[in-house]
Design an enzyme around this catalytic site. Structure first.
Site, short mmCIF file in Angstrom:
data_model
loop_
_atom_site.label_atom_id
_atom_site.label_comp_id
_atom_site.label_asym_id
_atom_site.label_seq_id
_atom_site.Cartn_x
_atom_site.Cartn_y
_atom_site.Cartn_z
N HIS A 477 -0.28 3.88 -7.98
CA HIS A 477 -0.77 3.56 -6.64
C HIS A 477 -2.27 3.21 -6.69
O HIS A 477 -2.69 2.15 -6.21
CB HIS A 477 -0.53 4.76 -5.72
CG HIS A 477 -1.00 4.58 -4.31
ND1 HIS A 477 -0.13 4.33 -3.27
CD2 HIS A 477 -2.23 4.60 -3.76
CE1 HIS A 477 -0.82 4.21 -2.15
NE2 HIS A 477 -2.10 4.36 -2.41
N GLU A 478 -3.05 4.09 -7.28
CA GLU A 478 -4.50 3.85 -7.31
C GLU A 478 -4.84 2.62 -8.17
O GLU A 478 -5.77 1.88 -7.88
CB GLU A 478 -5.25 5.09 -7.82
CG GLU A 478 -5.06 6.34 -6.96
CD GLU A 478 -5.33 6.13 -5.47
OE1 GLU A 478 -6.10 5.22 -5.10
OE2 GLU A 478 -4.72 6.87 -4.66
N HIS A 481 -4.62 -0.42 -5.99
CA HIS A 481 -5.85 -0.64 -5.20
C HIS A 481 -6.93 -1.24 -6.10
O HIS A 481 -7.68 -2.14 -5.70
CB HIS A 481 -6.37 0.69 -4.65
CG HIS A 481 -5.63 1.20 -3.45
ND1 HIS A 481 -5.39 0.43 -2.34
CD2 HIS A 481 -5.10 2.43 -3.17
CE1 HIS A 481 -4.75 1.16 -1.43
NE2 HIS A 481 -4.54 2.36 -1.91
N HIS A 484 -6.54 -4.88 -6.73
CA HIS A 484 -6.92 -5.64 -5.53
C HIS A 484 -8.42 -5.95 -5.57
O HIS A 484 -8.85 -7.04 -5.19
CB HIS A 484 -6.57 -4.80 -4.30
CG HIS A 484 -6.40 -5.57 -3.03
ND1 HIS A 484 -6.18 -4.95 -1.82
CD2 HIS A 484 -6.40 -6.89 -2.76
CE1 HIS A 484 -6.07 -5.87 -0.87
NE2 HIS A 484 -6.20 -7.05 -1.41
#
Ligand SMILES: [Zn+2]
Length: 688
Positions: A477-478, A481, A484
């Site tokens: 998940h991290e 990010h 991105h």
């Protein structure tokens, strides 16, 4: 000025960033930013251009942003009394500076003048977007209001800050005020050993169960204490007592929140009206993907309608299960029975223990696998730098370079995975430097610098760090990010990477979690730390089945909270009757698990909505919204191959690299060829 916080080198000298340097650095950066703003307003309106207003404003806070990012980051990973004091000393100055920018009348008049120039009207692409976003941002924060309304807005803001602060203090104080000391060991039946031991230690610390006092166990309303009781305690009276105390948080004096909730809602409503919106939800959502309260509500109601039959079945099934187990008639369950019987049903149906997966997830294997996925899917090369090659804030921290298939250095990142006393809880991604293409640089670009942090299970003396499956999802998940940010190709820094609408920002992160659930990708990175074996098929099947256990109930809970949030922020408070809870119950009837007695609604302890001025107010729906986006977008990988590099590169080009460069719905449609569809989420949750 020789201050390491003000240095703008890519390699940060962490060892020199001491607490005593914080205040002089932030003061200097603020002075520079103030001067840059003054320079913009020194031009006459007639000479205002896009470059000397909009772009100058964008650059005005560059040094401040980078300085402040380092200070904030250090408070998260290397907290100390001196650093905290330094941070608290400058925080009000920084907040005040940021808050007054959109209310700066001279600046606003220059921006309007520049926007009216023919050259500005001809802007396209990222610069058009930046101009539009800046204008919308200023308007949303009251730039267009006459002076007396601006003053009122500022009063509203500070009253809201005080009331939400008081609300959260009440929740915290009420939570901390309650404890239950148990001295009869018979009441602990069913509790797992770790929960008993924690309760015993907690009692001991408070002077109970010592050599001089009878044996004792202490329970509180904090999750690690409360949750095992609600799931496992055989003693129903114990569960009822804990549930009752928890349901009472924020509802009884001296920590009653009912009046605060009404006041906060009334002020938010006034603020929305002041800024020309029908209600607070429209004010908050106007620039998010949902666009309006009505659209967010329609989204929630649509999902609700589609899962209602499954939800009804799950409720009945649990009632019947309890009746069978206790040889009694089928009746409504009490609220303090739900978790307990659901856990019993889960254990009966799936003989699955999360701990069985741990040996397959050594942290080094997980990271290597994740980087390999990034290589295959996005064409990225992630290289760890040797220890000592780059300074970090702690010896455990690792540093990586990220290159694309053409060998360009896109950026670098720090990874700091295990708990320390000076580090805050949870897991997060952040960034320190935004690079990207140089404006008009003819293809030249600067690398981005980001970081990912967590509090994962640490290694111990005889084995490596072995993660739970949930921790593995957190890492992915991290990393989503982070990609991105690192893959950002946006020329205007404030529009890069994760600086996107709240209901869009979790798409890149959540989509990465999908690779933690596919046989093909698990076989690549989930290898037993001693034998190298893949996860056995039986275990894999149980893991998948357990994932969707009572998923309609879990989904309905989220929908109910989102509906409550929107109901409160889309209706005038004076129409809600004298008892908010009664009004809400009536509206939420179809969203709540039927129990006897009914559970009170949670508006008096719902800190997501009322504890923070910027929190999830009118935005709770975003959790489900983002899940719809990620499940839907992942269907392309499911269909075209989860390691399909063409799809991956398309996702990078159309979503990851674009930041807030265009309306998020446009970006999504560009990738999927159509607007989001809820079907994939329902299928993933076994609810289609
Ligand atoms: Zn996230």
């Amino acid at each position: 000025m020789d201050n390491p916080f003000l240095e703008r080198t890519f390699q940060i000298h962490w060892s020199r960033l001491s607490a005593d340097k914080v205040e002089p650095a932030v003061d200097a950066a603020l002075t520079e930013a103030e001067a840059a703003l003054a320079a913009i307003t020194s031009h006459p309106e007639s000479a205002a251009t896009y470059e000397n207003t909009f772009l100058a404003l964008e650059n005005a806070t560059d040094l401040l942003n980078e300085t402040w990012a380092k200070v904030n980051h250090l408070t998260s990973v290397a907290d100390s009394p001196a650093l905290r004091a330094a941070h608290n000393a400058v925080l009000p100055k920084v907040s005040a500076f940021q808050a007054k920018i959109p209310l700066n009348a001279a600046l606003w008049s220059r921006l309007k003048a520049a926007a009216a120039q023919p050259a500005a009207a001809a802007l396209r692409g990222i610069h058009r977007r930046f101009l539009d976003e800046t204008m919308a941002d200023f308007r949303q924060h009251g730039a267009d209001l006459p002076p007396e309304k601006k003053t009122r807005l500022e009063v509203l803001q500070s009253e809201l800050a005080a009331l939400t602060q008081k609300y959260s203090e009440n929740v915290l104080d009420a939570t901390n005020a309650w404890e239950l000391i148990v001295t009869d060991p018979d009441r602990l039946r069913g509790l797992p050993d770790h929960a008993r031991e924690a309760a015993r230690q907690s009692a001991f610390k408070k002077g109970h169960g010592t050599d001089e006092t009878p044996p004792a166990w202490r329970f509180t309303l904090h999750m690690p204490s409360q949750e095992p009781v609600m799931l496992y305690a055989e003693d129903e009276a114990l569960r009822r007592e804990v549930w009752q105390a928890s349901a009472n948080i924020g509802r009884t004096a001296p920590q009653a929140n009912q009046d605060l909730v009404r006041q906060i809602l009334a002020l938010r409503q006034e603020k929305a009206a002041l800024l020309g919106q029908t209600h607070f939800a429209d004010l908050v959502l106007a620039r998010r993907m949902a666009k309006s309260g009505a659209q967010a509500l329609a989204f929630i109601e649509d999902l609700h309608r589609r899962i209602q039959p499954a939800f009804g079945r799950e409720c009945r099934e649990l009632e019947e299960f309890k009746a069978r187990q206790t040889a009694t008639a089928v009746t409504r369950l009490a609220p303090w029975e739900l978790g307990y019987w659901a856990e019993k049903l889960r254990r009966e149906r799936y003989d699955f223990d999360e701990e069985q997966l741990r040996p397959y997830f050594p942290v080094t294997g997980v990271l290597a696998g994740m980087f390999e996925i990034a290589r295959r899917v996005f064409g990225l090369r992630v290289t760890e730098l040797p220890v000592g090659a780059v300074e970090t804030w702690h010896p455990e921290v690792k540093f990586y370079d990220v290159h694309d298939a053409a060998g360009r250095h896109l950026g670098s990142f720090y990874a700091d995975w295990h708990p320390r006393e000076s580090k805050r809880g949870g897991a997060w991604m952040n960034y320190l430097i935004t690079g990207g293409p140089w404006p008009g640089g003819g293809g030249a670009r600067a690398p981005h610098l980001g970081l990912i942090c967590g509090n994962l299970t640490p290694p111990n003396s005889d084995q490596p760090a072995l993660l739970t499956h949930h921790e593995v999802e957190t890492v992915f998940h991290e990393f989503g990010h982070l990609l991105h940010h690192l893959l950002g190709e946006v020329e205007v820094k404030s529009l890069n990477g994760v600086n996107v609408a709240w209901d869009f920002v979790e798409l890149p992160s959540q989509i990465m979690e999908n690779w933690c659930w596919e046989r093909e990708s698990l076989d690549m990175f989930a290898r037993h730390h001693e034998t190298g074996a893949v996860i056995p098929e039986v275990l894999f099947q149980r893991m998948i089945a357990a994932r969707n256990f009572r998923s309609a109930t879990a989904t309905m809970r989220q929908l109910g909270l989102a509906r409550l949030d929107l109901d409160l922020h889309m209706n005038p408070v004076e129409k809600m009757g004298t008892d908010l809870s009664v009004w809400l119950r009536k509206r939420l009837q179809e969203y709540l698990t039927p129990t006897a007695p009914p559970s009170p609604t949670i508006e008096n302890r719902f800190t997501h909505l009322f504890a923070d001025p910027v929190g999830y107010a009118a935005g709770y729906y975003s959790y489900k919204w983002a899940e719809v986006l990620d499940a839907d977008a992942f269907t392309r990988f499911k269909r075209e191959g989860i390691f399909n590099g063409a799809v991956g590169r398309e996702f990078a080009a159309k979503i990851l690299s674009r930041g807030n460069g265009a309306d998020p719905m446009e970006l999504f449609v560009d990738f999927m060829g159509r607007p989001p569809d809820q079907q994939a989420l329902l299928e993933r949750a076994g609810l289609a």
